[in-house]
Design an enzyme around this catalytic site. Structure first.
Site, PDB file in Angstrom:
ATOM      1  N   THR A 111       0.779  -1.122   0.067  1.00  0.00           N
ATOM      2  CA  THR A 111       0.012   0.078   0.110  1.00  0.00           C
ATOM      3  C   THR A 111       0.805   1.195   0.027  1.00  0.00           C
ATOM      4  O   THR A 111       0.581   2.344  -0.728  1.00  0.00           O
ATOM      5  CB  THR A 111      -0.915   0.010   1.178  1.00  0.00           C
ATOM      6  OG1 THR A 111      -1.567  -1.194   1.272  1.00  0.00           O
ATOM      7  CG2 THR A 111      -1.954   1.086   1.349  1.00  0.00           C
ATOM      8  N   ASP A 122       1.824  -7.294  -3.909  1.00  0.00           N
ATOM      9  CA  ASP A 122       1.477  -7.247  -2.719  1.00  0.00           C
ATOM     10  C   ASP A 122       2.038  -8.345  -1.739  1.00  0.00           C
ATOM     11  O   ASP A 122       2.531  -9.181  -2.122  1.00  0.00           O
ATOM     12  CB  ASP A 122      -0.004  -7.494  -2.858  1.00  0.00           C
ATOM     13  CG  ASP A 122      -1.002  -7.499  -1.509  1.00  0.00           C
ATOM     14  OD1 ASP A 122      -2.054  -6.675  -1.739  1.00  0.00           O
ATOM     15  OD2 ASP A 122      -0.706  -8.251  -0.685  1.00  0.00           O
ATOM     16  N   SER A 123       2.151  -7.944  -0.498  1.00  0.00           N
ATOM     17  CA  SER A 123       3.126  -9.003   0.330  1.00  0.00           C
ATOM     18  C   SER A 123       2.445 -10.137   0.649  1.00  0.00           C
ATOM     19  O   SER A 123       3.122 -11.148   0.927  1.00  0.00           O
ATOM     20  CB  SER A 123       3.354  -8.088   1.775  1.00  0.00           C
ATOM     21  OG  SER A 123       2.426  -8.032   2.583  1.00  0.00           O
ATOM     22  N   SER A 124       1.175 -10.297   0.496  1.00  0.00           N
ATOM     23  CA  SER A 124       0.591 -11.849   0.241  1.00  0.00           C
ATOM     24  C   SER A 124       1.111 -12.680  -0.747  1.00  0.00           C
ATOM     25  O   SER A 124       1.113 -14.215  -0.599  1.00  0.00           O
ATOM     26  CB  SER A 124      -0.898 -11.661   0.077  1.00  0.00           C
ATOM     27  OG  SER A 124      -1.616 -10.557   0.942  1.00  0.00           O
ATOM     28  N   ASP A 171       1.207  -6.926   5.289  1.00  0.00           N
ATOM     29  CA  ASP A 171       0.524  -8.375   5.669  1.00  0.00           C
ATOM     30  C   ASP A 171       1.789  -9.415   6.066  1.00  0.00           C
ATOM     31  O   ASP A 171       1.390 -10.266   7.152  1.00  0.00           O
ATOM     32  CB  ASP A 171      -0.309  -8.811   4.478  1.00  0.00           C
ATOM     33  CG  ASP A 171      -1.590  -7.993   4.326  1.00  0.00           C
ATOM     34  OD1 ASP A 171      -1.852  -7.124   5.195  1.00  0.00           O
ATOM     35  OD2 ASP A 171      -2.341  -8.132   3.273  1.00  0.00           O
ATOM     36  N   THR A 175       3.662 -21.076  21.428  1.00  0.00           N
ATOM     37  CA  THR A 175       1.945 -20.719  21.906  1.00  0.00           C
ATOM     38  C   THR A 175       1.231 -20.036  21.033  1.00  0.00           C
ATOM     39  O   THR A 175       2.021 -19.099  20.349  1.00  0.00           O
ATOM     40  CB  THR A 175       2.302 -20.342  23.262  1.00  0.00           C
ATOM     41  OG1 THR A 175       0.965 -19.782  23.742  1.00  0.00           O
ATOM     42  CG2 THR A 175       2.930 -19.047  23.103  1.00  0.00           C
ATOM     43  N   GLN A 176      -0.086 -20.266  20.845  1.00  0.00           N
ATOM     44  CA  GLN A 176      -0.939 -19.491  20.269  1.00  0.00           C
ATOM     45  C   GLN A 176      -0.959 -18.147  20.779  1.00  0.00           C
ATOM     46  O   GLN A 176      -1.550 -17.213  20.257  1.00  0.00           O
ATOM     47  CB  GLN A 176      -2.278 -20.132  20.077  1.00  0.00           C
ATOM     48  CG  GLN A 176      -2.252 -21.482  19.372  1.00  0.00           C
ATOM     49  CD  GLN A 176      -3.628 -22.044  19.330  1.00  0.00           C
ATOM     50  OE1 GLN A 176      -4.814 -21.686  19.716  1.00  0.00           O
ATOM     51  NE2 GLN A 176      -3.540 -23.377  18.710  1.00  0.00           N
ATOM     52  N   CYS A 177      -0.830 -17.918  22.070  1.00  0.00           N
ATOM     53  CA  CYS A 177      -0.670 -16.704  22.798  1.00  0.00           C
ATOM     54  C   CYS A 177      -0.028 -15.686  22.007  1.00  0.00           C
ATOM     55  O   CYS A 177       1.283 -16.328  21.789  1.00  0.00           O
ATOM     56  CB  CYS A 177      -0.692 -16.854  24.097  1.00  0.00           C
ATOM     57  SG  CYS A 177      -1.629 -17.597  25.082  1.00  0.00           S
TER      58      CYS A 177
HETATM   59  N1  ASP Z   1      -2.164  -5.950   1.219  1.00  0.00           N
HETATM   60  C1  ASP Z   1      -1.228  -5.073   1.423  1.00  0.00           C
HETATM   61  C2  ASP Z   1       0.221  -5.718   1.371  1.00  0.00           C
HETATM   62  O1  ASP Z   1       0.575  -6.467   2.627  1.00  0.00           O
HETATM   63  C3  ASP Z   1      -1.528  -4.403   2.846  1.00  0.00           C
HETATM   64  C4  ASP Z   1      -0.086  -3.287   2.932  1.00  0.00           C
HETATM   65  O2  ASP Z   1       0.360  -2.789   2.210  1.00  0.00           O
HETATM   66  O3  ASP Z   1      -0.055  -2.990   4.206  1.00  0.00           O
HETATM   67  O4  ASP Z   1       0.926  -5.871   0.578  1.00  0.00           O
END
Ligand code: ASP
Length: 355
Positions: free
Chosen positions: A13, A57-59, A90, A290-292
């Site tokens: 973003t 996009d970092s995904s 992300d 841990t999930q915590c």
């Molecule tokens: N979906 C975006 C990403 O991780 C969100 C961001 O840029 O913060 O690339």
């Protein structure tokens, strides 16, 4: 001396602007950075920019992108005094954790930052995040950078990257570091807590020493390989034997990050323990995290974790899942011998785990 900082745009973003005609978000031309943020001219450092050929996009981040990013930093390591990586939020904690292991004995800062709103948005958080990240990367004392580790800077706080997790998809304060305090806080002044900074460690040197191909452990060492044959298995009430068995029998699986409850607790039912024991016997590394979000694994504290300790599971202590995954991927490639996994995982290599 004006420090030279390399700004690397990977995507996300932060690097977007709204097209005034269509209203849609699009990546902006990074070579025109100064045009969009003229304030950068006033910083007391020299800034150069570069970018992924196709920002993502970092995904979409994966091991090949980590490698491209690592190679970009490594190949220009001697030419700059610090690096600022613009990255989607992300998976920023994953990339930050991975870089922290890939670069051993860092002598310069690598600071990842991003934003929740695009740089062209009126209410953007991008400008402050970017400007302060560059300032922090350029902090200099006694002829050397003050920060010598991989960090995440977001919303007035600088964190050790391998201690962070993205906690909020809405607030500007998107990250937290529940088990390690911020390294710096930006207010009227930039307050860096030098006591908390990573200074390299004996552990680091011990790892280098045990690694026969290394001769010097005061120089930065770049180790870009990561093993992706790993999985995260998150426990939940009602998880079935079929699911756990299916995961443990994935062909060629090398490691499991097991997300347990509370202080490292898991079901005591026999099929569960047996399946994990068989996985360990096959040579699969299993780490208990841990999930915590805050706190640590303490195997043996409750009866529901005694069995995990008995079968030889590795304790993740207070490591984040993000850092555990990256550390596992790294150790699977570089640990001196497979029997050393537990020893090295439970040791702090880059300040990612409390010991
Ligand atoms: N979906 C975006 C990403 O991780 C969100 C961001 O840029 O913060 O690339």
């Amino acid at each position: 001396m004006r420090p030279k900082i390399l700004l690397i745009y990977t995507g996300g973003t932060i690097g977007m602007i709204k097209d005034p005609e269509t209203g849609a978000l699009r990546s902006f031309d990074f070579s025109k950075l100064l045009y969009h943020i003229p304030e950068l001219k006033h910083l007391d450092c020299h800034i150069e920019t570069t970018s992924f050929d196709s920002p993502i996009d970092s995904s979409d981040m994966d091991l090949k992108h980590w490698r491209v990013l690592g190679d970009m930093i490594n190949s220009s390591y001697d030419d700059y005094h610090g690096f600022v990586v613009l990255h989607g939020s992300d998976t920023m904690s994953h990339t930050g954790s991975a870089l922290s292991f890939m670069f051993e004995n860092l002598t310069k800062p690598i600071i990842l930052t991003g934003s929740q709103l695009p740089i062209g948005d009126l209410r953007t958080d991008a400008k402050e995040n970017l400007i302060t990240s560059i300032q922090l990367a350029a902090e200099w004392e006694n002829d050397a950078p003050i920060i010598k580790e991989v960090c995440v800077y977001f919303e007035y706080q600088l964190y050790r990257a391998n201690r962070t997790a993205k906690m909020n998809a809405e607030h500007f304060e998107a990250f937290s570091s529940p088990n390690y305090p911020p390294l710096a806080v930006s207010g009227v002044h930039l307050n860096i807590d030098k006591q908390l900074l990573w200074k390299g460690g004996l552990d680091d040197h011990a790892f280098a020493k045990a690694n026969p191909q290394l001769t010097s452990f005061s120089k930065m060492i770049y180790r870009p390989e990561m093993d992706s044959r790993v999985v995260v298995l998150k426990l939940f009430p009602g998880i079935t034997e079929a699911v756990v068995r299916a995961i443990c029998s994935i062909e060629d699986l090398q490691g499991i990050v097991l997300e347990t409850y509370g202080s490292g607790n898991a079901p005591t039912i026999s099929w569960f323990i047996e399946t994990l024991r068989e996985a360990l016997l096959k040579g699969i590394k299993v780490v208990n995290v841990t999930q915590c979000r805050g706190g640590a694994v303490d195997m043996g504290k409750y009866e529901t974790s005694v069995h995990l300790k008995k079968i030889g599971m590795v304790s993740g202590n207070d490591i984040t899942t993000e850092a555990a995954l990256a550390k596992m991927m790294y150790l699977l490639c570089y640990m001196p011998s497979t029997g050393d996994f537990k020893k090295y995982f439970e040791t702090s290599l880059r300040g990612e785990i409390s010991v």
